[in-house]
Design an enzyme around this catalytic site. Structure first.
Site, PDB file in Angstrom:
ATOM      1  N   HIS A  87       0.818  -1.212   0.000  1.00 38.75           N
ATOM      2  CA  HIS A  87       0.000   0.000   0.000  1.00 38.75           C
ATOM      3  C   HIS A  87       0.852   1.264   0.000  1.00 38.75           C
ATOM      4  CE1 HIS A  87       0.745   0.000   4.425  1.00 38.75           C
ATOM      5  NE2 HIS A  87       0.588   1.302   4.298  1.00 38.75           N
ATOM      6  N   ASP A 117      -0.368  -7.425   1.278  1.00 37.93           N
ATOM      7  CA  ASP A 117       0.262  -6.115   1.426  1.00 37.93           C
ATOM      8  C   ASP A 117       1.786  -6.159   1.369  1.00 37.93           C
ATOM      9  OD1 ASP A 117       0.141  -3.343   1.666  1.00 37.93           O
ATOM     10  OD2 ASP A 117       0.196  -3.385   3.863  1.00 37.93           O
ATOM     11  N   GLY A 203       5.102   7.588   7.500  1.00 40.70           N
ATOM     12  CA  GLY A 203       6.287   7.223   6.734  1.00 40.70           C
ATOM     13  C   GLY A 203       6.976   5.977   7.217  1.00 40.70           C
ATOM     14  N   SER A 205       5.497   2.888   7.619  1.00 37.07           N
ATOM     15  CA  SER A 205       4.965   1.638   7.068  1.00 37.07           C
ATOM     16  C   SER A 205       5.954   1.024   6.080  1.00 37.07           C
ATOM     17  CB  SER A 205       3.636   1.897   6.370  1.00 37.07           C
ATOM     18  OG  SER A 205       2.627   2.188   7.302  1.00 37.07           O
TER      19      SER A 205
END
Length: 260
Positions: A87, A117, A203, A205
């Protein structure tokens, strides 16, 4: 008579050993076990070299051509494979990787599995990279200490610490009325996260969640704060899920460059 002498001798040996043990205990009273050599320091130093910020130029309405912060990732092979949360980059095929030492490398998307993901990029830095290794996430236990690495707010190589708050954290479908997160900010395709109280901010992830040995046990994917300042729960994709995607991407045939 000889039997009695042997019994006295044996008793003397036992008393002597007991005195030695008591003396050793008194001499070491109050001492604590020495911490593992270096603690998290060596693990963080290595992880800083392997953690990257992913950026792309001129996106999101940014017309000045300056890089726009996207998120975090980490190197998983010395020849340039980098993994992040899918993502974070969406379907963007090419990104820039910014390392903690300030160097920048171009990376191309080689595979992704949005159902869990995970996205995999390949960089061409022209040098061997520091890579992180994976641990078995099935062995992770609630309560064990962890460090979360990333590039929050563009600060590459940032480390935050905490513990594993829960394992196999189940998150249902967004509209599931029985889901405690229904209607909240948390959304994600993974159904069994590792939960941690290590801080995950904007920021971060895609950054690696590390155990005390510096091995990756998960990848930061989601955060839930319910709008409470200073509060929040972080959720990581288990390392076994991430590693499975990487292995599938590596095994898949890669497109060959078009001859000119």
């Amino acid at each position: 008579m000889r039997t009695q002498q042997l019994l006295y001798a044996a008793a003397g040996v036992v008393v002597f050993i007991m005195l030695l043990l008591v003396g050793w205990g008194l001499s070491h009273r109050g001492e604590r076990p020495a911490p593992a050599r270096g603690g998290f320091v060596s693990a963080v130093e290595r992880a800083q070299a392997a953690t990257v910020m992913l950026t792309v130029s001129g996106s999101g309405g940014n017309n000045d051509g300056a890089p726009m912060q996207m998120g975090s990732g980490f190197v998983v092979s010395a020849d340039g494979l980098v993994v992040t949360a899918a993502h974070v980059t969406g379907a963007i095929p090419v990104v820039n990787l910014v390392f903690a030492d300030g160097t920048v490398a171009r990376a191309e998307l080689v595979g992704a599995d949005e159902s869990v993901d995970v996205a995999v990029f390949r960089a061409t830095p022209g040098r061997q990279l520091t890579a992180l290794s994976f641990a078995d996430s099935n062995q992770v236990k609630a309560g064990q200490p962890v460090v979360l690495m990333g590039a929050p707010y563009g600060l590459v190589g940032t480390a935050t610490s905490g513990i594993v708050s829960a394992v196999n954290r189940q998150i249902g479908a967004p509209m599931d009325e029985d889901d405690p997160f229904a209607g909240a900010a948390l959304r994600g395709p993974v159904k069994a996260y590792l939960q941690t109280d290590a801080a995950l901010t904007a920021g971060g992830s895609g950054g690696p969640l590390l155990n005390a040995a510096g091995q990756v046990i998960g990848m930061a994917s989601a955060r839930e704060s319910r709008g409470e300042p200073g509060a929040g729960l972080a959720f990581a994709i288990p390392s076994n899920v991430v590693r499975d995607v990487i292995e599938r991407v590596k095994a898949a045939p890669q497109p060959q460059p078009t001859p000119r």
